[in-house]
Each structure stands twice: as C-alpha cells, then as structure tokens.
Write an enzyme that holds these catalytic residues in place. Structure first.
Site, PDB file in Angstrom:
ATOM      1  N   GLY A   1      70.699   1.751  76.079  1.00 57.67           N
ATOM      2  CA  GLY A   1      71.082   1.867  77.280  1.00 57.67           C
ATOM      3  C   GLY A   1      72.541   2.512  77.339  1.00 57.67           C
ATOM      4  N   LYS A   2      72.838   3.540  78.100  1.00 57.40           N
ATOM      5  CA  LYS A   2      74.197   4.141  78.327  1.00 57.40           C
ATOM      6  C   LYS A   2      74.590   4.085  79.842  1.00 57.40           C
ATOM      7  CE  LYS A   2      74.027   7.040  74.255  1.00 57.40           C
ATOM      8  NZ  LYS A   2      74.254   8.448  73.581  1.00 57.40           N
ATOM      9  N   GLY A   3      75.718   4.226  79.900  1.00 57.99           N
ATOM     10  CA  GLY A   3      76.267   4.205  81.439  1.00 57.99           C
ATOM     11  C   GLY A   3      77.668   4.754  81.250  1.00 57.99           C
ATOM     12  N   ARG A   4      78.270   4.672  82.625  1.00 62.54           N
ATOM     13  CA  ARG A   4      79.795   4.923  82.704  1.00 62.54           C
ATOM     14  C   ARG A   4      80.682   4.152  81.987  1.00 62.54           C
ATOM     15  NH1 ARG A   4      78.810   3.063  87.689  1.00 62.54           N
ATOM     16  NH2 ARG A   4      80.309   1.492  88.616  1.00 62.54           N
ATOM     17  N   TYR A   5      80.067   2.863  81.728  1.00 68.51           N
ATOM     18  CA  TYR A   5      81.118   1.916  81.112  1.00 68.51           C
ATOM     19  C   TYR A   5      81.194   2.055  79.507  1.00 68.51           C
ATOM     20  CZ  TYR A   5      76.460  -0.082  80.487  1.00 68.51           C
ATOM     21  OH  TYR A   5      75.124  -0.294  80.104  1.00 68.51           O
TER      22      TYR A   5
ATOM     23  N   GLU B   1      77.909   1.843  75.980  1.00 72.61           N
ATOM     24  CA  GLU B   1      76.641   1.667  75.747  1.00 72.61           C
ATOM     25  C   GLU B   1      76.429   0.159  75.629  1.00 72.61           C
ATOM     26  OE1 GLU B   1      76.862   5.565  72.546  1.00 72.61           O
ATOM     27  OE2 GLU B   1      77.033   3.474  71.805  1.00 72.61           O
TER      28      GLU B   1
ATOM     29  N   ASP C   1      79.501  -6.329  92.324  1.00 70.56           N
ATOM     30  CA  ASP C   1      79.056  -5.072  92.273  1.00 70.56           C
ATOM     31  C   ASP C   1      77.508  -5.440  91.931  1.00 70.56           C
ATOM     32  OD1 ASP C   1      78.450  -2.422  91.458  1.00 70.56           O
ATOM     33  OD2 ASP C   1      79.056  -2.532  89.309  1.00 70.56           O
TER      34      ASP C   1
END
Length: 524
Positions: A230-234, A236, A351
């Site tokens: 997974g990847k996100g703005r934070y 991996e 969140d």
C-alpha cells in the site's frame, strides 16, 4: 574488548527489563536522576554508529572507531568510551587478524574515519597468536576489573538519560554505514521468540505498552521487506517477515515525521493493547539508500483495510454486525480512561475512516493509524493534542470541524468527532451488507454530493450549510437489522455534537441488534 563493551549494555538492559516491574522501575528512575546529572560534565560528543547506539551521537571521555571481522564480513563501529580504565584497556589492545580499534580525544574526532583505513591495519597485523598487551594493561585487567564492570553497567543508563531529555527522540537520527543493507542488519540476538512471546515479556504483561526500546530496535533490524502492499500520502506499507512470521512495516516519508513520532508515542501507552486496536511491535529510525526512514512495525492482516475489503466482497448481516461491533469495541477502549498506578489516558482517534480500520481473518476489525490521536487524563486535566498541525480526512470531518466551531480545549469534543466518523463507517458497511439477496456497490460517504477528492469548502457546503447526510436506500427499512443500523448511524450524525451517542452506547446497541438477529434465526 570493544566487542564485549558493545554487547554488555544490551545484556544489562535485558536484565533490568526482566526484574520485578515496580521495584526495578523505581530503582532505575533513581539511578537515571543521579546519573543524568553526571553525564553532562567531563565528556565530549562522539559519532555513534552500530549496535548499542541509541542515537547518532553519544557523550564520553574518548571517541573510538573499530572494525571486527565475523564470518568473513567486516563490521564497522563508532562510539564513546567511559572511565579512564575502560579507555586505557580498549585503546591499548593490539590489532589482531579479526579486530582493530583506534581512539581519539577531540569532539567528533571519529566522524571522518573510514573502514578502509582500519582494514589496512587488519591486513598488516599478525594473523596468528593472541593479541599482546603492554604490562600496565595486564595489571589493569587484574586490579581494576570490578571498576570497569561497574562502568560498563552504567553505560546504558547514561545513554538512556540522553534519550529521556525533552525532544531527544524527535531529533533522533541514525546513520548506518551499510546503506541499503537494512534487511540483513542485526543488533543482537533475541532468540527464537514469537510475536506473542515478545509481547508477553513486556513488563506490563500482555495488555501493556510497547516493548522495551532496545528490543524494538532489535526486532526492527531483523525484518526483511517482502512486498509493498500500500501507498499513501504518509508513505508506504510493506509486508515484511520476522523469524518466519508476517509483519506490517509502515514506512513514513520524512515530511511526515511528526505523525510517526506521535504514533510511536501513542502506541507505547500503557494498557493500550486490545484485540480491536492494531497490535504494535516496534518503532525505529534507520538509514536505507542514503536516506533516513521512519519505520513502524505492527501485526500484519492479509485482508487489508475495511475500505479495500468492502470493495472486493459484500458481507452477510452477521458478518456486517461483527465488523461494526468490533470497531465500536476498539473505539470504546480508546475513549475510556483506565485509572490506577499504571493507568491509561483517554484517547480520541481524530482520523477514523474505513481506510484506517483493518480486517482480521475472522472478519473482526481493529483500529489503526494513531498519528493524529489526542489524549486526556483526569488526574491533571491535561489535554495532549501533540504537535502535528494536520487534521483528519476531509470526507469524514464532522460539522464542527468543517465550520471551525469545535472546542479545541475540550476532550469530549474530539470524542464526538470520532462518533461522527464511526457513523459514516457504519454506513459503508451497511451498503455492502446483503438484504433479501440485494447489495449495493461500494461507495464512499457523500459520493453523490462531492467530487472524488473533495475540498474543505465542498464538504462544509454539503455538511454544514445544506446539512445533508449519506443517502439511505428505501430497501434498508424493510430489513429489521439494517433498519436498526440506520437509526444508530443517524444518532451519530446529529448536527449538535453533544446529542450524539457515546462509543459505549453504540457498542451496547450493536450487541442488542446482534442478539435480536440470533433470536430471529430459525431453529435447525
């Protein structure tokens, strides 16, 4: 000598961690207070690289660099020496075929030393026979051994003092010389423990806080990264392996250091461990591919997030209720303060969303991602909001957050924000729950009212000005279970925050709905 010196701090701390918890903690705190005062004077800053280092720098009376050959592989270390006897014995050791050490006495004098220069000394040193020492060194071994032993035992305590100073962890950086070889780097052996064994060894038992810091670093360095999941703005998320078991490795980007620091701080909270809170293993800073990475190691759940799972597969009524009740149970544990000698503060997530909820094998869920969490303790009425300026996900923001009317000095206000978000997660589960053989496609909350990536103003217009709520299909009202869930989620969506349900009331209501479902099942 340098090899023994680097191993003993780890052994000493392991022994302390295995002592009786309360007595050991009191004794250690008294030692820390006394030794922290002594650690400030009569010492110089040195670069610290290798096992036994708690940060990139240490304070000692002399700096050293050393190379040790083990199984044909060179290991390079930098660090500090404490006590005149320890310095004289270590620095007087003659080079052997497998070990060489050099010492210096100026601040940061071991920064620019290279492994190649020491390897040349190894190659030119005698290849056989024991290392020779000068006569005065032998006398030091005989007469000053006990003093050296005390100095070695005090070393980890002094290093802990430096770590416990305010802001120390936030400034922590580690630079490994074996860049790109993090997967194979091991600080010390922790045996054949399983994840459960390690967590049960914690001083606060299986329901306590995170592992001791040095054990966390040891676990982190024994992990091999297998695949990115997974990847996100934070950053991996990777699936890794530790002693044959799958673990999840969340790698934060450097710009999100405050989230990593806050999540590490929250996960180390005493009594946080709960079956519906993502299991925490370790947190570490490491150097890889010439850059500093921030690692958070947790249990791995192959089903992924609730967001991903609901897109892949619909659920029956019983499983949908199980998912919702487990999320509510985790939220109750977060929101509840536990009083006592080793109590737990109340925690608000801030969140909560389907992407921050993970699905276990039995379809129960656990809450993850505590980087924006807020804590509160009634004992001192202290509200700790951390120092992360970020806010939650816009699509899941409550009306009082969107119109900026939230009472930022009131902890209950943050809990009510979580309840609003839980109502949206409950709606997502209900959409993918079968009723009379019918189920809707997955859609995020407000999918028909705002763009795919809504702005703050988009959400404020829909939620605050127009006071709209997610669309509820008519068919839900013909199903007793879904109809009860609709009533529950609407009580989470009141415009007035104080009118919303508490997490405990939500959990009890879901349990009651589940009991009604079980009674309605026909007998076989």
């Amino acid at each position: 000598m340098a090899t023994q010196t680097e191993q003993r701090p780890v052994l000493a701390l392991s022994a302390v961690n295995q002592m009786g918890c309360r007595c050991a903690r009191v004794v250690l705190l008294l030692l820390l207070q006394a030794l922290c005062l002594l650690a400030e004077d009569g010492s110089i800053d040195c670069m610290c690289v290798g096992s036994g280092c708690l940060s990139e720098q240490c304070k000692g009376e002399q700096c050293f660099i050393a190379v040790t050959i083990s199984n044909g592989e060179p290991s390079f270390r930098r660090g500090c020496l404490f006590g005149s006897e320890s310095r004289r014995m270590t620095c007087s050791a003659a080079p052997s075929a497998s070990h060489v050490v050099e010492c210096c006495s100026q601040p940061m004098c071991n920064v620019n030393a290279s492994m190649e220069s020491l390897l040349q000394l190894l190659q030119t040193s005698p290849g056989s026979g024991p290392a020779r020492y000068r006569p005065e060194t032998v006398l030091l071994f005989i007469f000053l051994g006990p003093v050296v032993a005390l100095a070695l035992l005090a070393t980890p305590t002094l290093l802990l003092c430096r770590r416990l100073r305010p802001g120390r962890l936030e400034r922590l950086r580690e630079f490994d010389t074996e860049q790109g070889a993090v997967d194979g780097l091991i600080t010390s052996n922790v045996g054949d423990s399983t994840l459960a064994d390690l967590l049960d060894q914690s001083c606060t038992s299986g329901s306590g806080s995170g592992l001791p810091f040095l054990v966390q670093r040891t676990v982190a360095r024994q992990i091999s990264l297998v695949e990115c999941v997974g990847k996100g703005r934070y950053g991996e998320v990777w699936r890794g392996q530790w002693q044959g078991e799958n673990v999840a490795v969340k790698i934060f980007s450097s710009r999100d250091e405050k989230s990593w620091f806050r999540e590490t701080e929250i996960y180390n909270t005493v009594l946080l461990r709960h079956e519906n809170i993502l299991g925490f293993m370790a947190s570490d800073m490491t150097s890889r591919n010439s850059s500093t990475q921030l690692w958070l190691i947790t249990h791995y759940h192959e089903n992924g997030s609730l967001y991903d799972y609901l897109q892949r597969a619909p659920v029956d009524t019983a499983d949908g209720l199980l998912m919702a009740a487990s999320v509510a149970s985790g939220l109750v544990h977060l929101h509840t303060e536990i009083f006592g000698t080793e109590g737990k503060p109340a925690i608000a997530h801030r969140d909560l969303k389907s992407k921050n909820v993970l699905v276990k094998k039995d379809l129960r869920c656990c809450i993850a991602d505590l980087g924006l969490a807020v804590t509160h303790s009634q004992a001192d009425n202290q509200l700790d909001v951390g120092n992360n300026p970020k806010v939650g996900t816009k699509r899941y923001m409550a009306p009082e957050v969107l119109d900026e009317s939230i009472q930022t000095d009131c902890f209950d206000a943050y809990k009510r924000v979580d309840i609003w978000a839980f109502g949206l997660v409950l709606w997502e589960i209900a959409r993918r729950t079968y009723s009379n053989g019918i189920v809707e496609d997955y859609r995020p909350p407000f999918y028909d009212l705002v763009p795919n990536d809504p702005s703050f103003d988009d959400m404020r217009k829909v939620v605050c000005v127009e006071q709209q709520r997610p669309f509820v299909p008519n068919r839900w009202f013909s199903d007793p279970t879904l109809s009860a869930l609709v009533k529950l989620m609407k009580e989470c969506w009141y415009q007035n925050p104080s009118a919303r349900l508490t997490a405990l009331r939500i959990k009890k209501t879901l349990d009651k709905i589940h009991s009604s479902l079980e009674k309605a099942k026909p007998d076989c």
